[in-house]
Write a protein that holds these residues in place. Sequence first.
Motif, PDB file in Angstrom:
ATOM      1  N   ASP A 100     -14.873  12.523 -16.658  1.00  0.00           N
ATOM      2  CA  ASP A 100     -14.135  11.267 -16.749  1.00  0.00           C
ATOM      3  C   ASP A 100     -14.215  10.519 -15.418  1.00  0.00           C
ATOM      4  O   ASP A 100     -14.751  11.040 -14.430  1.00  0.00           O
ATOM      5  CB  ASP A 100     -12.681  11.501 -17.179  1.00  0.00           C
ATOM      6  CG  ASP A 100     -11.893  12.393 -16.238  1.00  0.00           C
ATOM      7  OD1 ASP A 100     -12.091  12.326 -15.009  1.00  0.00           O
ATOM      8  OD2 ASP A 100     -11.046  13.166 -16.724  1.00  0.00           O
ATOM      9  N   ALA A 136     -11.878   9.671 -13.264  1.00  0.00           N
ATOM     10  CA  ALA A 136     -11.099  10.258 -12.165  1.00  0.00           C
ATOM     11  C   ALA A 136     -11.874  11.401 -11.515  1.00  0.00           C
ATOM     12  O   ALA A 136     -11.899  11.520 -10.286  1.00  0.00           O
ATOM     13  CB  ALA A 136      -9.739  10.741 -12.667  1.00  0.00           C
ATOM     14  N   GLN A 137     -12.521  12.225 -12.325  1.00  0.00           N
ATOM     15  CA  GLN A 137     -13.316  13.321 -11.780  1.00  0.00           C
ATOM     16  C   GLN A 137     -14.560  12.779 -11.056  1.00  0.00           C
ATOM     17  O   GLN A 137     -14.980  13.337 -10.049  1.00  0.00           O
ATOM     18  CB  GLN A 137     -13.722  14.298 -12.885  1.00  0.00           C
ATOM     19  CG  GLN A 137     -12.586  15.214 -13.324  1.00  0.00           C
ATOM     20  CD  GLN A 137     -12.304  16.305 -12.313  1.00  0.00           C
ATOM     21  OE1 GLN A 137     -13.072  17.241 -12.149  1.00  0.00           O
ATOM     22  NE2 GLN A 137     -11.169  16.198 -11.618  1.00  0.00           N
ATOM     23  N   ARG A 178     -14.688   9.947  -9.377  1.00  0.00           N
ATOM     24  CA  ARG A 178     -14.186   9.488  -8.067  1.00  0.00           C
ATOM     25  C   ARG A 178     -13.941  10.679  -7.137  1.00  0.00           C
ATOM     26  O   ARG A 178     -14.251  10.617  -5.949  1.00  0.00           O
ATOM     27  CB  ARG A 178     -12.914   8.663  -8.242  1.00  0.00           C
ATOM     28  CG  ARG A 178     -13.149   7.271  -8.781  1.00  0.00           C
ATOM     29  CD  ARG A 178     -11.901   6.406  -8.727  1.00  0.00           C
ATOM     30  NE  ARG A 178     -10.804   6.942  -9.517  1.00  0.00           N
ATOM     31  CZ  ARG A 178     -10.643   6.743 -10.832  1.00  0.00           C
ATOM     32  NH1 ARG A 178     -11.509   6.013 -11.505  1.00  0.00           N
ATOM     33  NH2 ARG A 178      -9.612   7.264 -11.463  1.00  0.00           N
ATOM     34  N   LEU A 179     -13.410  11.748  -7.687  1.00  0.00           N
ATOM     35  CA  LEU A 179     -13.164  12.947  -6.887  1.00  0.00           C
ATOM     36  C   LEU A 179     -14.489  13.544  -6.405  1.00  0.00           C
ATOM     37  O   LEU A 179     -14.618  13.915  -5.240  1.00  0.00           O
ATOM     38  CB  LEU A 179     -12.361  13.961  -7.709  1.00  0.00           C
ATOM     39  CG  LEU A 179     -11.659  15.065  -6.953  1.00  0.00           C
ATOM     40  CD1 LEU A 179     -10.777  14.541  -5.837  1.00  0.00           C
ATOM     41  CD2 LEU A 179     -10.833  15.907  -7.915  1.00  0.00           C
ATOM     42  N   ASP A 216     -10.739  20.057  -8.103  1.00  0.00           N
ATOM     43  CA  ASP A 216      -9.321  19.895  -7.778  1.00  0.00           C
ATOM     44  C   ASP A 216      -9.156  19.830  -6.267  1.00  0.00           C
ATOM     45  O   ASP A 216      -9.473  20.793  -5.563  1.00  0.00           O
ATOM     46  CB  ASP A 216      -8.485  21.039  -8.347  1.00  0.00           C
ATOM     47  CG  ASP A 216      -7.007  20.855  -8.051  1.00  0.00           C
ATOM     48  OD1 ASP A 216      -6.450  19.817  -8.450  1.00  0.00           O
ATOM     49  OD2 ASP A 216      -6.429  21.737  -7.397  1.00  0.00           O
TER      50      ASP A 216
END
Length: 191
Positions: A28, A30-31, A33-34, A124
């Motif tokens: 996704d 968000a992942q 961007r991480l 994470d």
Amino acid sequence: MTSSATTTSSASLYDDARRVLANWRAPDAAQARLRDAYLAHLDTFADGVWRSRTEGHITASALVVDPSRRRVLLTLHPKVGLWLQTGGHCEEADATLAGAALREAVEESGIADLTLRPEPVWLDRHDVRCGGPDRWSVHYDVEFVAVAAPDATAHISEESLDLRWFDYDALPGKTDDAVRTLVRRAAALLG
């Protein structure tokens, strides 16, 4: 280990981390961007895979799943006081992130016969006390999944207060959202 071997190992782990993250298809936005933040960290710090980089460093973990793919093995972390997946810091002998995650899973679970999915399943980023009670650092955790053999028996290590199997839908109260998310992701991938 000679200094040239250490340099080669350091370079290969750094190169592997860059390659794995650059090629990883994030599930996704968000992942994604991480992942980009992890890559920026590595672009900034050539030693960004080692715990000596106190601002933050890459870590590797593996969620151990039973062969029926209905339970996960969690370890009660002595410093954090939460049930977590196996994992930790990269070591000089680690040539790959997957190898570091597998080494940690074997050390902390006592299960030698694990089959590691070769690609990460989740990322994470979290702040931790690392290197002392007043020293905060960032762990850029790259998370994998390992499936235990049918006859696997877990053995508690010195790095854990306890070690237990939990059904996917009956995780302990003393865990965090990051572990719950990782378990959901593993369940979806493994079916």
